[in-house]
Scaffold this motif. Structure first.
Motif, PDB file in Angstrom:
ATOM      1  N   GLY A  42       0.774  -1.224   0.000  1.00  0.00           N
ATOM      2  CA  GLY A  42       0.000   0.000   0.000  1.00  0.00           C
ATOM      3  C   GLY A  42       0.808   1.277   0.000  1.00  0.00           C
ATOM      4  O   GLY A  42       0.243   2.375   0.031  1.00  0.00           O
ATOM      5  N   LYS A  43       2.121   1.145  -0.045  1.00  0.00           N
ATOM      6  CA  LYS A  43       3.000   2.322  -0.041  1.00  0.00           C
ATOM      7  C   LYS A  43       3.935   2.265  -1.231  1.00  0.00           C
ATOM      8  O   LYS A  43       4.133   1.217  -1.843  1.00  0.00           O
ATOM      9  N   GLU A  44       4.547   3.409  -1.533  1.00  0.00           N
ATOM     10  CA  GLU A  44       5.554   3.444  -2.569  1.00  0.00           C
ATOM     11  C   GLU A  44       6.887   2.945  -2.016  1.00  0.00           C
ATOM     12  O   GLU A  44       7.152   3.020  -0.814  1.00  0.00           O
ATOM     13  N   ARG A  45       7.712   2.462  -2.928  1.00  0.00           N
ATOM     14  CA  ARG A  45       9.041   2.035  -2.507  1.00  0.00           C
ATOM     15  C   ARG A  45       9.807   3.259  -1.992  1.00  0.00           C
ATOM     16  O   ARG A  45       9.716   4.343  -2.583  1.00  0.00           O
ATOM     17  N   GLU A  46      10.561   3.086  -0.923  1.00  0.00           N
ATOM     18  CA  GLU A  46      11.235   4.221  -0.314  1.00  0.00           C
ATOM     19  C   GLU A  46      12.692   3.897  -0.005  1.00  0.00           C
ATOM     20  O   GLU A  46      13.073   2.749   0.211  1.00  0.00           O
ATOM     21  N   PHE A  47      13.467   4.947   0.016  1.00  0.00           N
ATOM     22  CA  PHE A  47      14.885   4.844   0.356  1.00  0.00           C
ATOM     23  C   PHE A  47      15.037   4.482   1.835  1.00  0.00           C
ATOM     24  O   PHE A  47      14.292   4.973   2.687  1.00  0.00           O
ATOM     25  N   TYR A  94      12.541  -5.739   1.170  1.00  0.00           N
ATOM     26  CA  TYR A  94      13.752  -4.940   1.142  1.00  0.00           C
ATOM     27  C   TYR A  94      14.597  -5.300  -0.080  1.00  0.00           C
ATOM     28  O   TYR A  94      14.867  -6.482  -0.322  1.00  0.00           O
ATOM     29  N   TYR A  95      14.993  -4.267  -0.801  1.00  0.00           N
ATOM     30  CA  TYR A  95      15.789  -4.432  -2.010  1.00  0.00           C
ATOM     31  C   TYR A  95      17.153  -3.771  -1.835  1.00  0.00           C
ATOM     32  O   TYR A  95      17.262  -2.700  -1.243  1.00  0.00           O
ATOM     33  N   CYS A  96      18.176  -4.388  -2.399  1.00  0.00           N
ATOM     34  CA  CYS A  96      19.416  -3.656  -2.542  1.00  0.00           C
ATOM     35  C   CYS A  96      19.558  -3.227  -4.005  1.00  0.00           C
ATOM     36  O   CYS A  96      18.937  -3.811  -4.896  1.00  0.00           O
ATOM     37  N   ALA A  97      20.350  -2.193  -4.198  1.00  0.00           N
ATOM     38  CA  ALA A  97      20.498  -1.616  -5.523  1.00  0.00           C
ATOM     39  C   ALA A  97      21.882  -1.021  -5.686  1.00  0.00           C
ATOM     40  O   ALA A  97      22.529  -0.654  -4.706  1.00  0.00           O
ATOM     41  N   VAL A  98      22.295  -0.932  -6.943  1.00  0.00           N
ATOM     42  CA  VAL A  98      23.600  -0.381  -7.289  1.00  0.00           C
ATOM     43  C   VAL A  98      23.413   0.884  -8.107  1.00  0.00           C
ATOM     44  O   VAL A  98      22.594   0.923  -9.033  1.00  0.00           O
ATOM     45  N   GLN A  99      24.181   1.898  -7.762  1.00  0.00           N
ATOM     46  CA  GLN A  99      24.133   3.162  -8.485  1.00  0.00           C
ATOM     47  C   GLN A  99      25.506   3.458  -9.068  1.00  0.00           C
ATOM     48  O   GLN A  99      26.486   3.545  -8.336  1.00  0.00           O
ATOM     49  N   ILE A 100      25.555   3.652 -10.368  1.00  0.00           N
ATOM     50  CA  ILE A 100      26.831   3.959 -11.012  1.00  0.00           C
ATOM     51  C   ILE A 100      27.214   5.409 -10.733  1.00  0.00           C
ATOM     52  O   ILE A 100      28.364   5.720 -10.437  1.00  0.00           O
ATOM     53  N   SER A 101      26.240   6.301 -10.852  1.00  0.00           N
ATOM     54  CA  SER A 101      26.466   7.696 -10.481  1.00  0.00           C
ATOM     55  C   SER A 101      25.120   8.339 -10.221  1.00  0.00           C
ATOM     56  O   SER A 101      24.112   7.928 -10.807  1.00  0.00           O
ATOM     57  N   GLY A 102      25.115   9.368  -9.372  1.00  0.00           N
ATOM     58  CA  GLY A 102      23.876  10.047  -9.064  1.00  0.00           C
ATOM     59  C   GLY A 102      23.751  10.360  -7.590  1.00  0.00           C
ATOM     60  O   GLY A 102      24.715  10.235  -6.825  1.00  0.00           O
ATOM     61  N   ALA A 103      22.560  10.770  -7.188  1.00  0.00           N
ATOM     62  CA  ALA A 103      22.292  11.100  -5.797  1.00  0.00           C
ATOM     63  C   ALA A 103      21.967   9.825  -5.029  1.00  0.00           C
ATOM     64  O   ALA A 103      21.023   9.112  -5.401  1.00  0.00           O
ATOM     65  N   PRO A 104      22.692   9.516  -3.988  1.00  0.00           N
ATOM     66  CA  PRO A 104      22.522   8.227  -3.290  1.00  0.00           C
ATOM     67  C   PRO A 104      21.127   7.964  -2.745  1.00  0.00           C
ATOM     68  O   PRO A 104      20.755   6.802  -2.559  1.00  0.00           O
ATOM     69  N   MET A 105      20.350   8.999  -2.492  1.00  0.00           N
ATOM     70  CA  MET A 105      19.021   8.789  -1.924  1.00  0.00           C
ATOM     71  C   MET A 105      17.920   8.775  -2.990  1.00  0.00           C
ATOM     72  O   MET A 105      16.751   8.605  -2.657  1.00  0.00           O
ATOM     73  N   ALA A 106      18.305   8.933  -4.239  1.00  0.00           N
ATOM     74  CA  ALA A 106      17.333   9.028  -5.322  1.00  0.00           C
ATOM     75  C   ALA A 106      17.080   7.667  -5.947  1.00  0.00           C
ATOM     76  O   ALA A 106      17.931   7.137  -6.682  1.00  0.00           O
ATOM     77  N   GLU A 107      15.913   7.125  -5.682  1.00  0.00           N
ATOM     78  CA  GLU A 107      15.576   5.788  -6.189  1.00  0.00           C
ATOM     79  C   GLU A 107      15.715   5.700  -7.701  1.00  0.00           C
ATOM     80  O   GLU A 107      16.224   4.704  -8.227  1.00  0.00           O
ATOM     81  N   GLY A 108      15.280   6.725  -8.395  1.00  0.00           N
ATOM     82  CA  GLY A 108      15.289   6.698  -9.851  1.00  0.00           C
ATOM     83  C   GLY A 108      16.672   6.733 -10.465  1.00  0.00           C
ATOM     84  O   GLY A 108      16.803   6.552 -11.681  1.00  0.00           O
ATOM     85  N   GLU A 109      17.695   6.946  -9.656  1.00  0.00           N
ATOM     86  CA  GLU A 109      19.056   7.045 -10.179  1.00  0.00           C
ATOM     87  C   GLU A 109      19.878   5.806  -9.885  1.00  0.00           C
ATOM     88  O   GLU A 109      21.100   5.832 -10.004  1.00  0.00           O
TER      89      GLU A 109
END
Length: 123
Positions: A42-47, A94-109
């Motif tokens: 019932g909620k959106e995915r969140e950082f 709970y998901y883990c994710a990898v970010q190559i570059s971007g803002a660490p708290m931004a899900e879309g990045e």
């Protein structure tokens, strides 16, 4: 390509602890920011938390500060999320994710995602 496999989820009583792990493979792990997100019904995915690729910075959602701790072991290509003082509001996938570059708290990045591990906090 990066593959991520989470583990460590389960059922825990309120006030309890869990340690999530995320094993990465496919690219030099140490060069990327690693993050944890969660998705409750019932909620959106969140950082939740992130660990910068340089190792110099960690980031936390306000809701988990002081209770959760993120760490990484570059030699093992693994990132951890230690969760203490759990409550029902922490119940989520709970998901883990990898970010190559971007803002660490931004899900879309974030560029790569695992399949998730379920955490349920209930008495």
């Amino acid at each position: 390509q990066v593959q991520l496999v989470e583990s460590g989820g389960g059922l825990v009583q309120p006030g309890g602890s869990l340690r999530l792990s995320c094993k990465a493979s496919g690219r030099p792990f140490s060069r990327y920011t690693m993050g944890w997100f969660r998705h409750a019904p019932g909620k959106e995915r969140e950082f939740v938390a992130a660990f910068s690729w340089s190792g110099a910075n960690t980031y936390y959602a306000d809701s988990v500060k002081g209770r959760f701790s993120i760490s990484r072991d570059n030699a093992e290509n693994t990132v951890y999320l230690q969760m203490n003082s759990l409550n029902a509001g922490d119940t989520a996938l709970y998901y883990c994710a990898v970010q190559i570059s971007g803002a660490p708290m931004a899900e879309g990045e974030y560029d790569y995602w695992g399949q998730g591990t379920q955490v349920t906090v209930s008495s």
